[in-house]
Motif scaffolding. Structure first.
Motif, PDB file in Angstrom:
ATOM      1  N   ILE A  12       0.839  -1.207   0.000  1.00 27.78           N
ATOM      2  CA  ILE A  12       0.000   0.000   0.000  1.00 27.78           C
ATOM      3  C   ILE A  12       0.872   1.254   0.000  1.00 27.78           C
ATOM      4  O   ILE A  12       0.621   2.210  -0.744  1.00 27.78           O
ATOM      5  N   ASN A  13       1.899   1.256   0.833  1.00 27.61           N
ATOM      6  CA  ASN A  13       2.796   2.413   0.905  1.00 27.61           C
ATOM      7  C   ASN A  13       3.556   2.621  -0.399  1.00 27.61           C
ATOM      8  O   ASN A  13       3.961   3.755  -0.714  1.00 27.61           O
ATOM      9  N   SER A  14       3.748   1.552  -1.166  1.00 26.09           N
ATOM     10  CA  SER A  14       4.464   1.666  -2.442  1.00 26.09           C
ATOM     11  C   SER A  14       3.565   2.178  -3.556  1.00 26.09           C
ATOM     12  O   SER A  14       3.987   2.977  -4.400  1.00 26.09           O
ATOM     13  N   ILE A  15       2.326   1.708  -3.573  1.00 26.27           N
ATOM     14  CA  ILE A  15       1.417   2.017  -4.682  1.00 26.27           C
ATOM     15  C   ILE A  15       0.647   3.319  -4.455  1.00 26.27           C
ATOM     16  O   ILE A  15       0.357   4.048  -5.404  1.00 26.27           O
ATOM     17  N   LEU A  16       0.339   3.612  -3.209  1.00 23.33           N
ATOM     18  CA  LEU A  16      -0.521   4.771  -2.917  1.00 23.33           C
ATOM     19  C   LEU A  16       0.022   6.094  -3.462  1.00 23.33           C
ATOM     20  O   LEU A  16      -0.741   6.879  -4.036  1.00 23.33           O
ATOM     21  N   PRO A  17       1.333   6.388  -3.330  1.00 25.20           N
ATOM     22  CA  PRO A  17       1.825   7.686  -3.844  1.00 25.20           C
ATOM     23  C   PRO A  17       1.569   7.889  -5.331  1.00 25.20           C
ATOM     24  O   PRO A  17       1.099   8.944  -5.745  1.00 25.20           O
TER      25      PRO A  17
END
Length: 230
Positions: A12-17
């Motif tokens: 999630i932290n990788s894709i969200l930005p």
């Protein structure tokens, strides 16, 4: 369960930005068709699910098995076995690397079939296999990685002088895509497993550097391919 939770948050932290940036651009500058934007959101969802499953597979299967394979090879105390299977494992893991297939398909499209997809994949895989085998040799005989990297890149610049200019950027991209999410964890674990058995836990860091060496192989192989096609 803790491993699953950590993996989900990592993805999630990788894709969200990137999802947020594209969403902001959509409603401020680019204004893609609604259908295209919805497809993007669906794609993000699928990528997230795929990455979660992929990373779980890497952590549960590839990393421990890679280290165990490296340890088992070292315990044979036969150099040819370690080097041969280092080559074979580097070869087959590159065939499975999704980044390599993406690059080869794009090059095939751009070149109009002048550089066949299958030929490029095979040459990249052979390059990785040879340099993983060389890395196994380096671990066994405790050769400084500085000499191998310096010699490898000197050879790259030498061959590049004879290769068509169009193959030079392709070769370095080929070196980059082999450091993908499938190849890196397996090769690193393999190297750590070999080094741990040969020189003990204190020298397990000697297993690192394999990815740097492995990335030289595809650069050279694609440049040689350019010399042949040129």
């Amino acid at each position: 369960m803790g491993n699953i939770k950590d993996t989900v948050f990592e993805v999630i932290n990788s894709i969200l930005p990137i999802a947020l940036v594209i969403t902001v651009l959509q409603f401020t500058i680019i204004w893609l068709p609604v259908e295209a934007f919805v497809q993007f959101l669906i794609g993000v969802l699928f990528v997230g699910i795929g990455l979660i499953l992929f990373l779980l597979g890497v952590n549960v299967g590839l990393l421990p098995v890679g280290e165990m394979v490296g340890s088992a090879l070292s315990k044979t105390k036969k150099l040819w076995v370690i080097v041969l299977f280092g080559f074979l494992l580097g070869l087959v893991v590159t065939f499975a690397e999704p980044d390599v297939r993406v690059l080869s398909s794009q090059i095939d499209d751009v070149s109009g079939g002048a550089i066949p997809q299958g030929t490029l994949i095979i040459s990249v895989a052979i390059g990785v296999g040879i340099f993983v085998a060389l890395a196994m040799f380096r671990i066994v005989f405790n050769i400084s990685i500085v000499y191998l990297l310096a010699g490898g890149y000197a050879l790259i610049f030498l061959v590049a002088a004879f290769a068509p200019s169009s193959f030079v950027p392709i070769s370095f991209d080929a070196g980059g895509v082999t450091t993908g999410p499938l190849t890196v964890p397996f090769i690193l674990a393999l190297g750590v497993g070999v080094a741990t058995v040969i020189r003990g836990k204190t020298a397990s860091s000697d297993g690192f550097g394999l990815v740097g060496l492995a990335s030289i192989g595809p650069i050279l192989s694609v440049l040689i391919l350019g010399v042949i096609y040129g």
